[in-house]
Design a protein around this motif. Sequence first.
Motif, mmCIF file in Angstrom:
data_model
loop_
_atom_site.group_PDB
_atom_site.id
_atom_site.type_symbol
_atom_site.label_atom_id
_atom_site.label_comp_id
_atom_site.label_asym_id
_atom_site.label_seq_id
_atom_site.Cartn_x
_atom_site.Cartn_y
_atom_site.Cartn_z
ATOM 1 N N ALA A 5 35.771 36.976 43.552
ATOM 2 C CA ALA A 5 35.958 37.266 42.132
ATOM 3 C C ALA A 5 36.193 38.755 41.906
ATOM 4 N N SER A 6 35.529 39.589 42.690
ATOM 5 C CA SER A 6 35.734 41.040 42.579
ATOM 6 C C SER A 6 37.167 41.406 42.933
ATOM 7 N N ARG A 7 37.692 40.753 43.966
ATOM 8 C CA ARG A 7 39.081 41.010 44.351
ATOM 9 C C ARG A 7 40.050 40.507 43.286
ATOM 10 N N ASP A 8 39.767 39.325 42.729
ATOM 11 C CA ASP A 8 40.658 38.748 41.719
ATOM 12 C C ASP A 8 40.708 39.606 40.461
ATOM 13 N N THR A 9 39.556 40.131 40.060
ATOM 14 C CA THR A 9 39.472 40.853 38.786
ATOM 15 C C THR A 9 39.666 42.354 38.930
ATOM 16 N N GLY A 10 39.488 42.870 40.153
ATOM 17 C CA GLY A 10 39.542 44.308 40.336
ATOM 18 C C GLY A 10 38.289 45.001 39.844
ATOM 19 N N MET A 11 37.219 44.237 39.596
ATOM 20 C CA MET A 11 35.947 44.788 39.117
ATOM 21 C C MET A 11 34.807 44.211 39.948
ATOM 22 N N THR A 50 42.336 26.356 22.922
ATOM 23 C CA THR A 50 43.779 26.336 23.207
ATOM 24 C C THR A 50 44.185 27.182 24.401
ATOM 25 N N ASN A 51 43.358 28.129 24.819
ATOM 26 C CA ASN A 51 43.729 29.045 25.899
ATOM 27 C C ASN A 51 43.909 28.299 27.221
ATOM 28 N N LYS A 52 44.961 28.631 27.961
ATOM 29 C CA LYS A 52 45.233 28.001 29.246
ATOM 30 C C LYS A 52 45.296 29.011 30.393
ATOM 31 N N ASP A 53 45.056 30.289 30.107
ATOM 32 C CA ASP A 53 45.142 31.319 31.142
ATOM 33 C C ASP A 53 43.887 31.309 32.018
ATOM 34 N N PRO A 54 44.036 31.670 33.307
ATOM 35 C CA PRO A 54 42.852 31.780 34.166
ATOM 36 C C PRO A 54 41.841 32.754 33.565
ATOM 37 N N GLU A 55 40.569 32.393 33.612
ATOM 38 C CA GLU A 55 39.547 33.214 32.967
ATOM 39 C C GLU A 55 39.443 34.600 33.591
ATOM 40 N N PHE A 56 39.662 34.679 34.921
ATOM 41 C CA PHE A 56 39.503 35.984 35.567
ATOM 42 C C PHE A 56 40.531 36.992 35.067
ATOM 43 N N GLU A 57 41.643 36.503 34.512
ATOM 44 C CA GLU A 57 42.650 37.429 33.987
ATOM 45 C C GLU A 57 42.094 38.222 32.804
ATOM 46 N N ALA A 58 41.257 37.591 31.969
ATOM 47 C CA ALA A 58 40.653 38.294 30.838
ATOM 48 C C ALA A 58 39.677 39.361 31.327
ATOM 49 N N VAL A 59 38.921 39.048 32.387
ATOM 50 C CA VAL A 59 38.024 40.044 32.970
ATOM 51 C C VAL A 59 38.844 41.177 33.577
ATOM 52 N N LYS A 60 39.890 40.821 34.268
ATOM 53 C CA LYS A 60 40.778 41.796 34.897
ATOM 54 C C LYS A 60 41.357 42.774 33.873
ATOM 55 N N ALA A 61 41.633 42.259 32.675
ATOM 56 C CA ALA A 61 42.202 43.085 31.604
ATOM 57 C C ALA A 61 41.130 43.833 30.816
ATOM 58 N N PRO A 70 47.966 51.544 50.520
ATOM 59 C CA PRO A 70 47.678 52.704 49.654
ATOM 60 C C PRO A 70 48.429 52.602 48.320
ATOM 61 N N GLY A 71 47.715 52.846 47.241
ATOM 62 C CA GLY A 71 48.314 52.801 45.910
ATOM 63 C C GLY A 71 48.398 51.412 45.306
ATOM 64 N N ILE A 72 47.971 50.394 46.056
ATOM 65 C CA ILE A 72 48.017 49.009 45.586
ATOM 66 C C ILE A 72 46.590 48.495 45.412
ATOM 67 N N ASP A 73 46.369 47.704 44.359
ATOM 68 C CA ASP A 73 45.079 47.042 44.173
ATOM 69 C C ASP A 73 45.313 45.689 43.516
ATOM 70 N N ALA A 74 44.234 45.014 43.139
ATOM 71 C CA ALA A 74 44.343 43.672 42.575
ATOM 72 C C ALA A 74 45.145 43.654 41.273
ATOM 73 N N LYS A 75 45.174 44.785 40.576
ATOM 74 C CA LYS A 75 45.826 44.807 39.279
ATOM 75 C C LYS A 75 47.331 45.006 39.363
ATOM 76 N N ASN A 76 47.835 45.624 40.451
ATOM 77 C CA ASN A 76 49.274 45.885 40.498
ATOM 78 C C ASN A 76 49.973 45.306 41.720
ATOM 79 N N VAL A 77 49.253 44.555 42.564
ATOM 80 C CA VAL A 77 49.891 43.963 43.729
ATOM 81 C C VAL A 77 50.952 42.958 43.275
ATOM 82 N N ALA A 127 38.759 43.192 53.217
ATOM 83 C CA ALA A 127 37.831 44.211 53.706
ATOM 84 C C ALA A 127 36.497 44.183 52.971
ATOM 85 N N ASN A 128 36.497 43.709 51.730
ATOM 86 C CA ASN A 128 35.246 43.651 50.967
ATOM 87 C C ASN A 128 34.512 42.325 51.148
#
Length: 517
Positions: free
Chosen positions: A314-320, A285-296, A392-399, A419-420
């Motif tokens: 994927a590293s940028r999308d997940t922040g990991m 039933t889940n419809k959310d992007p999979e990378f969001e679960a990794v990100k969380a 500065p102070g911004i990353d994939a999780k809070n942009v 940059a990565n």
Amino acid sequence: MKTTAGRRFFLIGGGVMLLAAAGWLLLSLNHWTFPSPGASGGPAPAASLAEDTIVMMFPSGSYPRDFPLVQAEINRYVSSKINARVDIRLVERGVWWEKTGLLFASGQQVDLMFTAGWMRYADEVAKGRFLPLDDLLANYGQDILKTLNPSVIDAGRINGKIYGIGTNKEFASSKGLVLRRDLADKYGIDLSSIRRLEELGPVFRTIKENEPGVVPLQVRADRSPFTFLMQYGLFDMLGDGPGVLDRNDPSMTVVNLPETEAFARYARIMYEWNQAGYLNEDAVTNKDPEFEAVKAGRAFAYAESLKPGFDRQASRDTGMPMTAISLTRPFTTTADTTSAMFAITRNARHPEKAMMFLNLLFKDKYLLNLLNWGIEGKHYIKKSDNVIDYPPGIDAKNVGYNLNQPWMFGNQLNSYLWANEDPDLWDRYRKFNEEAEKSRALGFVFNPDSVKTEIAACLLVDKEFLPAINTGALDPDRTIPMYLEKLKAAGAEKVIREKQRQLNAWLASRNAGGGAP
């Protein structure tokens, strides 16, 4: 009842009615769309009455917090270029078909709409939903014509006419997974030697036993290792409906995918993993992007179509830190050359301006990157002419703007690199395209018109069985025979015969013209 800013929706007699402050009574389709400015389809604001408003629609996994700010800047800029505004509507992927079906039924305006070979492109053309673009492209798409290889433009042809314009990007893919590198390193897991899907079982068992709260493999009903391997990983799907080509079979024989050994084999792997608890419980039933679960921090891995630099994306999308594992060799099919396109719909009010805007996305680097990454200084900063990073102070999780869909628009090779990312990434894309294995049916476009009734019936059967098979929710040894029986009753064999007939005719015409099949 659903309430949004300035509107109330009431369910009355099975119909949805909109009660606005002005007292107008309108049919509303927008309750299935992310709340975007100007998405009501109503009159433009007074300040823009002299301009044409282009409605652009595409699927998105999220609604970025700062999307209104970015759209306002897009409109300021586009107004100065083509005297038009763009009403961009993001549609949740899970309700795309319901939303667009009602949109066409109601005649609601939409000028530019995302489409793709894997999103029923040929079927949408057969239904008359898209306009032929040959004249519009010739008159208003000069930069598109300069950018795209003619073979990519021709991939959008059906019955001799162009109905979709592809993004300039990679035109091949390998299928595999992306996984959290930190957890792999933590448990001494060597991912570099993994080449087959079943070899990931012990990896997932390690995560399951040692990382409570982390799902080893995040999947959805339409996106799992099984779906990626079946759809253009091991087979060329040949467009809509039943009937595929095994990429390793030179006979050019169209077969029924659920009858193949590979289908049963990989379905059993998914079932075993589901039973072992390696998959998220809401997989069907889940419809959310999979990378969001990794990100969380809730998941370890997910399946994807891979291309050069995808691990960094994927590293940028997940922040990991993420690592990619390829399970198939790079492969180019007609679906890859039509994997991201925009069409101008029959509901368009401004087709000329729509083509002008699409052309800008190929020509104008500022506009493309504004849509891709947001506003410079707020959502990113430039490290060099073509390299960006978070402020500065911004990353994939809070942009505030994280659309993360650069593969969808215009000339992706004009998109800034992070940059990565590898600074030579776009050169790697070109080499990737050149060296990928080419499908023997590359360039073949199936016309489903004569079997559209059977395809629609088979699609209903797919909806009944595939979510459970794709996620291993049911025993495939019991489920696949029932699935095949219902497909046969729905007319699958007729569709397969028609695909084979059209493929044979295409091969004959290629051979007659001296082209290699």
